[in-house]
Write a protein that holds these residues in place. Structure first.
Motif, PDB file in Angstrom:
ATOM      1  N   GLN A 141       0.833  -1.208   0.000  1.00  0.00           N
ATOM      2  CA  GLN A 141       0.000   0.000   0.000  1.00  0.00           C
ATOM      3  C   GLN A 141       0.861   1.249   0.000  1.00  0.00           C
ATOM      4  OE1 GLN A 141      -2.583   0.328   3.393  1.00  0.00           O
ATOM      5  NE2 GLN A 141      -3.641   2.130   2.622  1.00  0.00           N
ATOM      6  N   ALA A 142       1.932   1.243   0.796  1.00  0.00           N
ATOM      7  CA  ALA A 142       2.822   2.403   0.859  1.00  0.00           C
ATOM      8  C   ALA A 142       3.448   2.682  -0.502  1.00  0.00           C
ATOM      9  CB  ALA A 142       3.901   2.179   1.913  1.00  0.00           C
ATOM     10  N   GLU A 143       3.910   1.626  -1.175  1.00  0.00           N
ATOM     11  CA  GLU A 143       4.551   1.794  -2.481  1.00  0.00           C
ATOM     12  C   GLU A 143       3.562   2.307  -3.535  1.00  0.00           C
ATOM     13  OE1 GLU A 143       6.095  -2.125  -2.941  1.00  0.00           O
ATOM     14  OE2 GLU A 143       8.080  -1.599  -2.161  1.00  0.00           O
ATOM     15  N   LYS A 144       2.281   1.957  -3.369  1.00  0.00           N
ATOM     16  CA  LYS A 144       1.261   2.370  -4.330  1.00  0.00           C
ATOM     17  C   LYS A 144       0.783   3.802  -4.105  1.00  0.00           C
ATOM     18  CE  LYS A 144      -2.148  -0.502  -5.086  1.00  0.00           C
ATOM     19  NZ  LYS A 144      -3.202  -1.518  -4.804  1.00  0.00           N
ATOM     20  N   THR A 145       0.820   4.265  -2.847  1.00  0.00           N
ATOM     21  CA  THR A 145       0.165   5.546  -2.531  1.00  0.00           C
ATOM     22  C   THR A 145       1.113   6.691  -2.193  1.00  0.00           C
ATOM     23  OG1 THR A 145      -0.083   4.882  -0.206  1.00  0.00           O
ATOM     24  CG2 THR A 145      -1.901   4.366  -1.696  1.00  0.00           C
ATOM     25  N   ILE A 146       2.378   6.389  -1.883  1.00  0.00           N
ATOM     26  CA  ILE A 146       3.324   7.440  -1.499  1.00  0.00           C
ATOM     27  C   ILE A 146       4.301   7.680  -2.645  1.00  0.00           C
ATOM     28  CG2 ILE A 146       5.129   8.121   0.151  1.00  0.00           C
ATOM     29  CD1 ILE A 146       3.763   6.200   2.173  1.00  0.00           C
ATOM     30  N   THR A 147       4.533   8.930  -2.985  1.00  0.00           N
ATOM     31  CA  THR A 147       5.464   9.263  -4.066  1.00  0.00           C
ATOM     32  C   THR A 147       6.837   9.603  -3.505  1.00  0.00           C
ATOM     33  OG1 THR A 147       5.000  11.639  -4.061  1.00  0.00           O
ATOM     34  CG2 THR A 147       3.542  10.225  -5.387  1.00  0.00           C
ATOM     35  N   LYS A 148       7.849   9.511  -4.368  1.00  0.00           N
ATOM     36  CA  LYS A 148       9.206   9.883  -3.962  1.00  0.00           C
ATOM     37  C   LYS A 148       9.273  11.339  -3.540  1.00  0.00           C
ATOM     38  CE  LYS A 148      11.858   6.518  -6.665  1.00  0.00           C
ATOM     39  NZ  LYS A 148      12.883   6.325  -7.721  1.00  0.00           N
ATOM     40  N   THR A 149       8.545  12.180  -4.241  1.00  0.00           N
ATOM     41  CA  THR A 149       8.546  13.614  -3.918  1.00  0.00           C
ATOM     42  C   THR A 149       7.983  13.858  -2.523  1.00  0.00           C
ATOM     43  OG1 THR A 149       8.305  14.204  -6.254  1.00  0.00           O
ATOM     44  CG2 THR A 149       7.714  15.884  -4.632  1.00  0.00           C
ATOM     45  N   GLU A 150       6.889  13.169  -2.200  1.00  0.00           N
ATOM     46  CA  GLU A 150       6.295  13.318  -0.864  1.00  0.00           C
ATOM     47  C   GLU A 150       7.273  12.881   0.219  1.00  0.00           C
ATOM     48  OE1 GLU A 150       1.527  12.608  -1.805  1.00  0.00           O
ATOM     49  OE2 GLU A 150       2.846  10.891  -1.491  1.00  0.00           O
ATOM     50  N   MET A 151       7.972  11.783  -0.046  1.00  0.00           N
ATOM     51  CA  MET A 151       8.935  11.286   0.935  1.00  0.00           C
ATOM     52  C   MET A 151      10.104  12.249   1.084  1.00  0.00           C
ATOM     53  SD  MET A 151      10.574   7.492   1.177  1.00  0.00           S
ATOM     54  CE  MET A 151      11.819   7.039   2.382  1.00  0.00           C
ATOM     55  N   GLN A 152      10.615  12.742  -0.021  1.00  0.00           N
ATOM     56  CA  GLN A 152      11.728  13.693   0.026  1.00  0.00           C
ATOM     57  C   GLN A 152      11.342  14.975   0.752  1.00  0.00           C
ATOM     58  OE1 GLN A 152      12.571  13.963  -4.149  1.00  0.00           O
ATOM     59  NE2 GLN A 152      13.843  12.111  -4.180  1.00  0.00           N
ATOM     60  N   ASN A 153      10.113  15.416   0.543  1.00  0.00           N
ATOM     61  CA  ASN A 153       9.657  16.656   1.190  1.00  0.00           C
ATOM     62  C   ASN A 153       9.575  16.515   2.702  1.00  0.00           C
ATOM     63  OD1 ASN A 153       9.492  18.060  -1.205  1.00  0.00           O
ATOM     64  ND2 ASN A 153       7.299  17.696  -1.505  1.00  0.00           N
ATOM     65  N   ILE A 154       9.054  15.371   3.173  1.00  0.00           N
ATOM     66  CA  ILE A 154       8.927  15.206   4.622  1.00  0.00           C
ATOM     67  C   ILE A 154      10.294  15.041   5.284  1.00  0.00           C
ATOM     68  CG2 ILE A 154       8.602  12.692   4.650  1.00  0.00           C
ATOM     69  CD1 ILE A 154       6.483  13.141   6.843  1.00  0.00           C
ATOM     70  N   LEU A 155      11.234  14.418   4.577  1.00  0.00           N
ATOM     71  CA  LEU A 155      12.598  14.328   5.099  1.00  0.00           C
ATOM     72  C   LEU A 155      13.223  15.713   5.216  1.00  0.00           C
ATOM     73  CD1 LEU A 155      13.817  11.240   3.035  1.00  0.00           C
ATOM     74  CD2 LEU A 155      13.565  11.307   5.519  1.00  0.00           C
ATOM     75  N   LYS A 156      13.018  16.532   4.183  1.00  0.00           N
ATOM     76  CA  LYS A 156      13.562  17.893   4.179  1.00  0.00           C
ATOM     77  C   LYS A 156      12.940  18.731   5.289  1.00  0.00           C
ATOM     78  CE  LYS A 156      14.306  21.854   1.096  1.00  0.00           C
ATOM     79  NZ  LYS A 156      14.042  22.407  -0.269  1.00  0.00           N
ATOM     80  N   ASP A 157      11.628  18.590   5.477  1.00  0.00           N
ATOM     81  CA  ASP A 157      10.931  19.353   6.519  1.00  0.00           C
ATOM     82  C   ASP A 157      11.471  19.036   7.913  1.00  0.00           C
ATOM     83  OD1 ASP A 157       9.344  20.524   4.602  1.00  0.00           O
ATOM     84  OD2 ASP A 157       7.615  19.216   4.938  1.00  0.00           O
TER      85      ASP A 157
END
Length: 473
Positions: free
Chosen positions: A405-421
């Motif tokens: 489910q995570a691989e289907k619904t979460i994008t790389k951009t979303e993950m990169q943004n939360i890491l940056k935040d």
């Protein structure tokens, strides 16, 4: 990326757990030119009319197994308790139905004495992850889990917070140099580490594990895949802790999470199969097959499990020792706790075997580490010894999304943004380990205030995980 078919997909389709799902997964691994949807449709048809597929070139084995299963007699199985005791549950409103139902089944075992469900619980195989089960004279391999002795280990250094920010490149360099990740990965030749655990006479004497020493040696000090990590972060003590002898302040700390690698997984697979062969439970409880502790098989597994736990601890010790030397730091405190294990304990005035599958020991005064995610804080805790929880607490935040489910619904951009935040540097990891795939750690901690006291908070800053899509947990 193609979405795979997994055991949970087949359970939802209606295929019974255990051997039959194994047969279906083996058929699916070859795919036979079918798309995912076509394969699921075929499985559904075989389930509904297996007699039509007895001579089918692809599905005959599955069809025969389904027919044999339908003809099994209830009296062939160990009977479950129709009136089990209730189990304690913490944060139940945030726990998925699948985990709750698995716990209900576990409570029906004739050997069960007591149970508890931690607030990070989610569905697994057999006992849910986050499940605690006390049994009488019985050990459940799948109640321990595949990654035997998986644990958290923490080193708090005499390094102030400001030093980390001024030297991030050094910490990153040492993290890469002294860790290794990936399912099946290990060290070769001069890069192998050594440890007294490899000198155990069990590697020469034990019927099964005597052939696993080379695998154990090559993987000593590595971290595997899945949700395993090695990370630097900032440990904050808002007040001095007299027991650990650490003053109030913020310190650089190293936190590691991994288990017994291929050694433990091989032990788990071997004895789970044996347990299923000798302990005939109804299909709904098949993954909870147990071994009698008074038998040779029960003792064999118990001894192998304990060695796997010692080996997991040794892996962490190797990593922490390497890092301590590389940094030239003094360790102010070390804390280590494990899960995916079974202990002999006294509960309600009787000796029981306590299985903690993804649960932290939290007896009175016992120290533990409960991580959040790569962007959420973790907590250094001290147990309160709550008997209803069988002296346990959560082992982390717990997943709120499956890996698929995570691989289907979460994008790389979303993950990169939360890491940056959150000012977190990540080395490795896939979308299946994205922070959003995990529950809110603050919600989890709020649900277990009667189980643990928080001593300090750990904020991740530099995280390394497997980057090859490993699923080893």
């Amino acid at each position: 990326m193609k979405t795979p078919i997994n055991g949970f997909d087949l359970q939802e389709l209606g295929l019974p757990q255990g051997q039959i799902i194994g047969i279906a997964l083996k058929i699916n691994s070859k795919r036979h030119g079918f798309t995912r949807e076509q394969m699921l449709a075929h499985f559904k048809l075989v389930l509904e009319t297996p007699e039509n597929y007895i001579d089918d070139a692809i599905f005959s084995k599955l069809a025969v197994a389904l027919i044999e299963k339908a003809n099994e007699k209830p009296e062939d199985f160990i009977q479950l308790n129709p009136n089990p005791n209730a189990f304690a549950a913490y944060g139940l409103e945030h726990i998925e139905d699948g985990a709750r139902k698995q716990m209900e089944v576990a409570m029906q075992l004739p050997v069960t004495v007591a149970g508890a469900l931690m607030p990070d619980a989610h569905q697994g195989y057999g006992l849910p992850i986050g499940g605690v089960l006390a049994t009488k004279n019985a050990i459940i391999p799948y109640g321990v889990g595949v990654d035997i002795g998986c644990r958290m280990a923490l080193s708090v250094y005499d390094i102030p917070e400001a030093f980390y920010y001024a030297n991030e490149d050094k910490f990153k360099r040492e993290l890469i140099a002294h860790t290794k990740f990936g399912a099946g990965h290990g060290f070769q030749g001069q890069y192998k580490s050594d440890h007294s655990v490899l000198e155990s006479p069990l590697f020469a004497e034990h019927t099964f594990i005597k052939n696993l020493k080379d695998k154990a040696w090559s993987q000593l000090g590595s971290s595997g895949g899945g949700n395993h990590f090695v990370e630097f972060g900032i440990m904050e003590f808002t007040e001095a802790d007299e027991i650990l002898n650490i003053p109030k302040g913020k310190y650089v700390a190293l936190l590691t999470h991994s288990g017994s690698r291929g050694f433990g997984a091989t032990v788990a697979g071997h004895y789970t199969k044996i347990a299923k062969d000798v302990c005939k439970l109804p299909e709904v409880a098949r993954n909870l097959a147990y071994l009698d502790m008074t038998t040779d098989l029960g003792q064999e597994y118990w001894i192998a499990m304990n060695l796997a736990g010692d080996y997991a601890s040794a892996c962490h010790e190797v990593i922490h020792t390497k890092m301590e030397r590389a940094l030239g730091a003094t360790v102010l405190a070390k804390v280590e706790n494990h899960h995916n294990f079974a202990w002999k304990e006294v509960w309600n005035n009787e000796e029981v075997i306590v299985h903690r599958k993804g649960a932290t020991p939290a007896g009175k005064g016992v120290m533990g580490i409960i991580p959040g995610s790569m962007t959420a804080p973790g907590f250094l805790v001290r147990g309160k010894g709550e008997e209803n929880a069988i002296n346990s607490a959560s082992h982390g935040a717990g997943r709120q999304m499956s890996r698929t489910q995570a691989e289907k619904t979460i994008t790389k951009t979303e993950m990169q943004n939360i890491l940056k935040d959150h000012n977190v540097t990540l080395i490795g990891a896939g979308l299946d380990e994205a922070p959003m795939a995990y529950k809110d750690i603050h919600q989890v901690m709020a649900a277990q205030q009667e189980l643990v006291d928080v001593v300090a908070t750990f904020t991740p800053k530099l995280v390394r995980m497997a980057d090859d899509g490993s699923r080893e947990d």
